[in-house]
Design a protein around this motif. Structure first.
Motif, PDB file in Angstrom:
ATOM      1  N   CYS A  16       0.970   4.372   4.445  1.00 57.18           N
ATOM      2  CA  CYS A  16      -0.130   3.426   4.609  1.00 57.18           C
ATOM      3  C   CYS A  16       0.310   2.060   4.090  1.00 57.18           C
ATOM      4  O   CYS A  16       0.821   1.942   2.975  1.00 57.18           O
ATOM      5  CB  CYS A  16      -1.367   3.895   3.846  1.00 57.18           C
ATOM      6  SG  CYS A  16      -2.803   2.791   4.019  1.00 57.18           S
ATOM      7  N   VAL A  17       0.132   1.047   4.922  1.00 58.46           N
ATOM      8  CA  VAL A  17       0.457  -0.338   4.554  1.00 58.46           C
ATOM      9  C   VAL A  17      -0.756  -1.191   4.889  1.00 58.46           C
ATOM     10  O   VAL A  17      -1.417  -0.976   5.911  1.00 58.46           O
ATOM     11  CB  VAL A  17       1.687  -0.850   5.319  1.00 58.46           C
ATOM     12  CG1 VAL A  17       1.970  -2.309   4.971  1.00 58.46           C
ATOM     13  CG2 VAL A  17       2.913   0.008   5.020  1.00 58.46           C
ATOM     14  N   GLY A  18      -1.052  -2.162   4.032  1.00 56.94           N
ATOM     15  CA  GLY A  18      -2.200  -2.999   4.351  1.00 56.94           C
ATOM     16  C   GLY A  18      -2.361  -4.198   3.450  1.00 56.94           C
ATOM     17  O   GLY A  18      -1.571  -4.429   2.524  1.00 56.94           O
ATOM     18  N   SER A  19      -3.395  -4.946   3.761  1.00 55.78           N
ATOM     19  CA  SER A  19      -3.812  -6.102   2.980  1.00 55.78           C
ATOM     20  C   SER A  19      -5.223  -5.843   2.471  1.00 55.78           C
ATOM     21  O   SER A  19      -5.757  -4.753   2.629  1.00 55.78           O
ATOM     22  CB  SER A  19      -3.781  -7.358   3.865  1.00 55.78           C
ATOM     23  OG  SER A  19      -4.751  -7.248   4.894  1.00 55.78           O
ATOM     24  N   ASP A  20      -5.836  -6.847   1.911  1.00 55.11           N
ATOM     25  CA  ASP A  20      -7.233  -6.681   1.483  1.00 55.11           C
ATOM     26  C   ASP A  20      -8.154  -6.390   2.655  1.00 55.11           C
ATOM     27  O   ASP A  20      -9.181  -5.723   2.510  1.00 55.11           O
ATOM     28  CB  ASP A  20      -7.713  -7.950   0.769  1.00 55.11           C
ATOM     29  CG  ASP A  20      -7.078  -8.123  -0.594  1.00 55.11           C
ATOM     30  OD1 ASP A  20      -6.543  -7.124  -1.136  1.00 55.11           O
ATOM     31  OD2 ASP A  20      -7.097  -9.257  -1.128  1.00 55.11           O
ATOM     32  N   ASP A  21      -7.780  -6.886   3.842  1.00 56.36           N
ATOM     33  CA  ASP A  21      -8.687  -6.832   4.988  1.00 56.36           C
ATOM     34  C   ASP A  21      -8.269  -5.880   6.099  1.00 56.36           C
ATOM     35  O   ASP A  21      -9.039  -5.647   7.030  1.00 56.36           O
ATOM     36  CB  ASP A  21      -8.834  -8.240   5.587  1.00 56.36           C
ATOM     37  CG  ASP A  21      -9.393  -9.237   4.590  1.00 56.36           C
ATOM     38  OD1 ASP A  21     -10.330  -8.877   3.855  1.00 56.36           O
ATOM     39  OD2 ASP A  21      -8.887 -10.374   4.532  1.00 56.36           O
ATOM     40  N   CYS A  22      -7.054  -5.361   6.046  1.00 49.30           N
ATOM     41  CA  CYS A  22      -6.562  -4.566   7.179  1.00 49.30           C
ATOM     42  C   CYS A  22      -5.550  -3.542   6.699  1.00 49.30           C
ATOM     43  O   CYS A  22      -4.637  -3.872   5.928  1.00 49.30           O
ATOM     44  CB  CYS A  22      -5.917  -5.502   8.218  1.00 49.30           C
ATOM     45  SG  CYS A  22      -5.227  -4.648   9.658  1.00 49.30           S
ATOM     46  N   ARG A 134       4.222  -8.203   7.927  1.00 42.77           N
ATOM     47  CA  ARG A 134       4.097  -9.450   7.160  1.00 42.77           C
ATOM     48  C   ARG A 134       2.640  -9.863   7.082  1.00 42.77           C
ATOM     49  O   ARG A 134       1.887  -9.733   8.048  1.00 42.77           O
ATOM     50  CB  ARG A 134       4.921 -10.547   7.839  1.00 42.77           C
ATOM     51  CG  ARG A 134       4.975 -11.853   7.061  1.00 42.77           C
ATOM     52  CD  ARG A 134       5.887 -12.868   7.737  1.00 42.77           C
ATOM     53  NE  ARG A 134       5.292 -13.466   8.921  1.00 42.77           N
ATOM     54  CZ  ARG A 134       5.671 -13.236  10.164  1.00 42.77           C
ATOM     55  NH1 ARG A 134       6.659 -12.385  10.431  1.00 42.77           N
ATOM     56  NH2 ARG A 134       5.071 -13.842  11.176  1.00 42.77           N
ATOM     57  N   GLN A 135       2.263 -10.335   5.915  1.00 41.49           N
ATOM     58  CA  GLN A 135       0.941 -10.927   5.732  1.00 41.49           C
ATOM     59  C   GLN A 135       1.140 -12.206   4.929  1.00 41.49           C
ATOM     60  O   GLN A 135       1.515 -12.153   3.774  1.00 41.49           O
ATOM     61  CB  GLN A 135       0.005  -9.952   5.012  1.00 41.49           C
ATOM     62  CG  GLN A 135      -1.468 -10.344   5.091  1.00 41.49           C
ATOM     63  CD  GLN A 135      -1.961 -11.064   3.845  1.00 41.49           C
ATOM     64  OE1 GLN A 135      -1.354 -11.010   2.788  1.00 41.49           O
ATOM     65  NE2 GLN A 135      -3.065 -11.769   3.983  1.00 41.49           N
ATOM     66  N   GLN A 136       0.969 -13.327   5.597  1.00 48.20           N
ATOM     67  CA  GLN A 136       1.288 -14.643   5.025  1.00 48.20           C
ATOM     68  C   GLN A 136       2.735 -14.649   4.560  1.00 48.20           C
ATOM     69  O   GLN A 136       3.638 -14.432   5.353  1.00 48.20           O
ATOM     70  CB  GLN A 136       0.289 -14.988   3.924  1.00 48.20           C
ATOM     71  CG  GLN A 136      -1.141 -15.142   4.432  1.00 48.20           C
ATOM     72  CD  GLN A 136      -2.115 -15.540   3.353  1.00 48.20           C
ATOM     73  OE1 GLN A 136      -1.780 -15.695   2.185  1.00 48.20           O
ATOM     74  NE2 GLN A 136      -3.376 -15.730   3.746  1.00 48.20           N
ATOM     75  N   GLU A 137       2.996 -14.860   3.275  1.00 45.98           N
ATOM     76  CA  GLU A 137       4.389 -14.966   2.809  1.00 45.98           C
ATOM     77  C   GLU A 137       4.949 -13.632   2.317  1.00 45.98           C
ATOM     78  O   GLU A 137       6.105 -13.564   1.886  1.00 45.98           O
ATOM     79  CB  GLU A 137       4.479 -16.009   1.678  1.00 45.98           C
ATOM     80  CG  GLU A 137       4.018 -17.404   2.076  1.00 45.98           C
ATOM     81  CD  GLU A 137       4.787 -17.940   3.280  1.00 45.98           C
ATOM     82  OE1 GLU A 137       6.026 -17.801   3.294  1.00 45.98           O
ATOM     83  OE2 GLU A 137       4.142 -18.458   4.205  1.00 45.98           O
ATOM     84  N   LYS A 138       4.163 -12.573   2.359  1.00 47.79           N
ATOM     85  CA  LYS A 138       4.606 -11.277   1.839  1.00 47.79           C
ATOM     86  C   LYS A 138       5.023 -10.375   3.000  1.00 47.79           C
ATOM     87  O   LYS A 138       4.397 -10.391   4.058  1.00 47.79           O
ATOM     88  CB  LYS A 138       3.487 -10.619   1.048  1.00 47.79           C
ATOM     89  CG  LYS A 138       3.050 -11.430  -0.168  1.00 47.79           C
ATOM     90  CD  LYS A 138       1.882 -10.777  -0.870  1.00 47.79           C
ATOM     91  CE  LYS A 138       1.448 -11.580  -2.102  1.00 47.79           C
ATOM     92  NZ  LYS A 138       0.300 -10.964  -2.784  1.00 47.79           N
ATOM     93  N   ASN A 139       6.065  -9.579   2.767  1.00 47.35           N
ATOM     94  CA  ASN A 139       6.489  -8.690   3.842  1.00 47.35           C
ATOM     95  C   ASN A 139       7.118  -7.415   3.298  1.00 47.35           C
ATOM     96  O   ASN A 139       7.708  -7.393   2.217  1.00 47.35           O
ATOM     97  CB  ASN A 139       7.427  -9.410   4.809  1.00 47.35           C
ATOM     98  CG  ASN A 139       8.724  -9.832   4.155  1.00 47.35           C
ATOM     99  OD1 ASN A 139       9.699  -9.100   4.214  1.00 47.35           O
ATOM    100  ND2 ASN A 139       8.753 -11.007   3.526  1.00 47.35           N
ATOM    101  N   VAL A 140       6.978  -6.359   4.083  1.00 49.47           N
ATOM    102  CA  VAL A 140       7.443  -5.033   3.716  1.00 49.47           C
ATOM    103  C   VAL A 140       8.153  -4.429   4.921  1.00 49.47           C
ATOM    104  O   VAL A 140       7.811  -4.734   6.070  1.00 49.47           O
ATOM    105  CB  VAL A 140       6.250  -4.149   3.270  1.00 49.47           C
ATOM    106  CG1 VAL A 140       5.216  -4.033   4.369  1.00 49.47           C
ATOM    107  CG2 VAL A 140       6.710  -2.764   2.846  1.00 49.47           C
ATOM    108  N   ALA A 141       9.154  -3.595   4.661  1.00 54.10           N
ATOM    109  CA  ALA A 141       9.845  -2.884   5.739  1.00 54.10           C
ATOM    110  C   ALA A 141       9.849  -1.392   5.432  1.00 54.10           C
ATOM    111  O   ALA A 141      10.086  -0.985   4.295  1.00 54.10           O
ATOM    112  CB  ALA A 141      11.275  -3.388   5.892  1.00 54.10           C
ATOM    113  N   VAL A 142       9.568  -0.598   6.450  1.00 59.55           N
ATOM    114  CA  VAL A 142       9.655   0.861   6.356  1.00 59.55           C
ATOM    115  C   VAL A 142      10.764   1.281   7.314  1.00 59.55           C
ATOM    116  O   VAL A 142      10.623   1.198   8.531  1.00 59.55           O
ATOM    117  CB  VAL A 142       8.323   1.530   6.710  1.00 59.55           C
ATOM    118  CG1 VAL A 142       8.465   3.054   6.716  1.00 59.55           C
ATOM    119  CG2 VAL A 142       7.239   1.097   5.713  1.00 59.55           C
ATOM    120  N   MET A 143      11.888   1.714   6.743  1.00 60.87           N
ATOM    121  CA  MET A 143      13.122   1.888   7.503  1.00 60.87           C
ATOM    122  C   MET A 143      13.655   3.304   7.274  1.00 60.87           C
ATOM    123  O   MET A 143      14.371   3.571   6.303  1.00 60.87           O
ATOM    124  CB  MET A 143      14.124   0.828   7.027  1.00 60.87           C
ATOM    125  CG  MET A 143      15.371   0.687   7.861  1.00 60.87           C
ATOM    126  SD  MET A 143      15.179  -0.095   9.493  1.00 60.87           S
ATOM    127  CE  MET A 143      14.348  -1.636   9.113  1.00 60.87           C
TER     128      MET A 143
END
Length: 265
Positions: A16-22, A134-143
């Protein structure tokens, strides 16, 4: 942003990956009940998910997809060849084809306030991808499910804040184990899975001072141990041509059968 591994291993995968809104799921390779219980443990529900990003059609990544599709009608994102393969996988049951959103590798798309980039990977599936989010300046990779990596993968992983990276097997355990020879060759091949050593070598190429968290995932139940994966990856980083030591970065191993700690960044 946040990332939480609901399950990660050769027997089932769901992140699960997300932001405050999604929030989105990456894969649904465990039962719908386990996914719901796992999300409940981090104060979310399956019905909250705004999409399911599918890496490829192997059953440890889609086992719960049919149940979720029929129960919640959540949009599912996958490459065209992957969609076709899923629709021909009888064990997932009937899925409304209208729920599938066809994506293309290397072409970004958005869900809510998340920008998602599918990244082509080498694996023995129809048209597999990994995901950067990516959400604004933050980003994550699932590899995960990488048979090998190249300069393209290394480039894509530059400057990520959080990385969930495959450390599937210990080569010696695999070679000495009970798997039939063709399966061993498949796992070790360029369309199979990353060993602990190769995982550490890739990590050494993408480490940077602002990498906040590393999660090792998709461990084989038969051919790896969490402690072995952790120590081998750390050792490979220390031996590599980079300025980092094994204790310079925060890292843990995602759990196979239960929810791992949630990363908030």
């Amino acid at each position: 942003m946040e990332l939480c591994s609901i399950a990660s291993g050769s027997s089932g995968n769901c992140i699960c990956v997300g932001s405050d809104d999604c929030h989105v799921l990456i894969d649904a390779g465990i039962s719908g009940k386990r996914i719901e219980n796992g999300l409940n443990s981090i104060d979310l529900k399956t019905a909250d998910m705004q999409g399911i990003l599918i890496t490829h059609e192997h059953i440890d990544h889609i086992a719960g997809l049919g149940v979720i599709a029929r129960r919640y009608g959540i949009p599912m994102y996958a490459t065209g060849e992957t969609v076709d393969a899923i629709l021909h996988t009888k064990t997932v049951g009937k899925i409304d084809e209208a729920l599938f959103q066809v994506i293309e590798p290397e072409r970004e798309f958005t869900i809510g306030d998340l920008t998602i980039e599918p990244v082509s990977i080498s694996h023995d599936a129809a048209d597999p991808v990994a995901y950067k989010i990516r959400q604004q300046e933050k980003n994550v990779a699932v590899m995960t499910d990488l048979g090998t990596y190249d300069d393209h993968i290394v480039e894509k992983l530059q400057n990520v804040d959080v990385l969930l990276l495959e450390a599937n097997h210990d080569v010696r355990m695999l070679q000495a184990g009970a798997y039939p020879y063709p399966l061993k060759q498949r796992i070790l091949g360029d369309k199979g899975h990353l060993s602990n050593e190769r995982s550490g070598q890739l990590l050494g190429k993408v480490l940077h001072d602002h990498l906040k968290h590393i999660v090792l995932g998709h461990l084989s139940k038969e051919n790896n141990y969490p402690e072995l994966a952790y120590e081998t990856v750390r050792l490979e980083v220390e031996m590599g041509d980079n300025p980092y030591k094994g204790d310079d970065f925060p890292m843990f191993v995602a759990k196979r059968d239960e929810v791992s700690q949630k990363i908030v960044f």
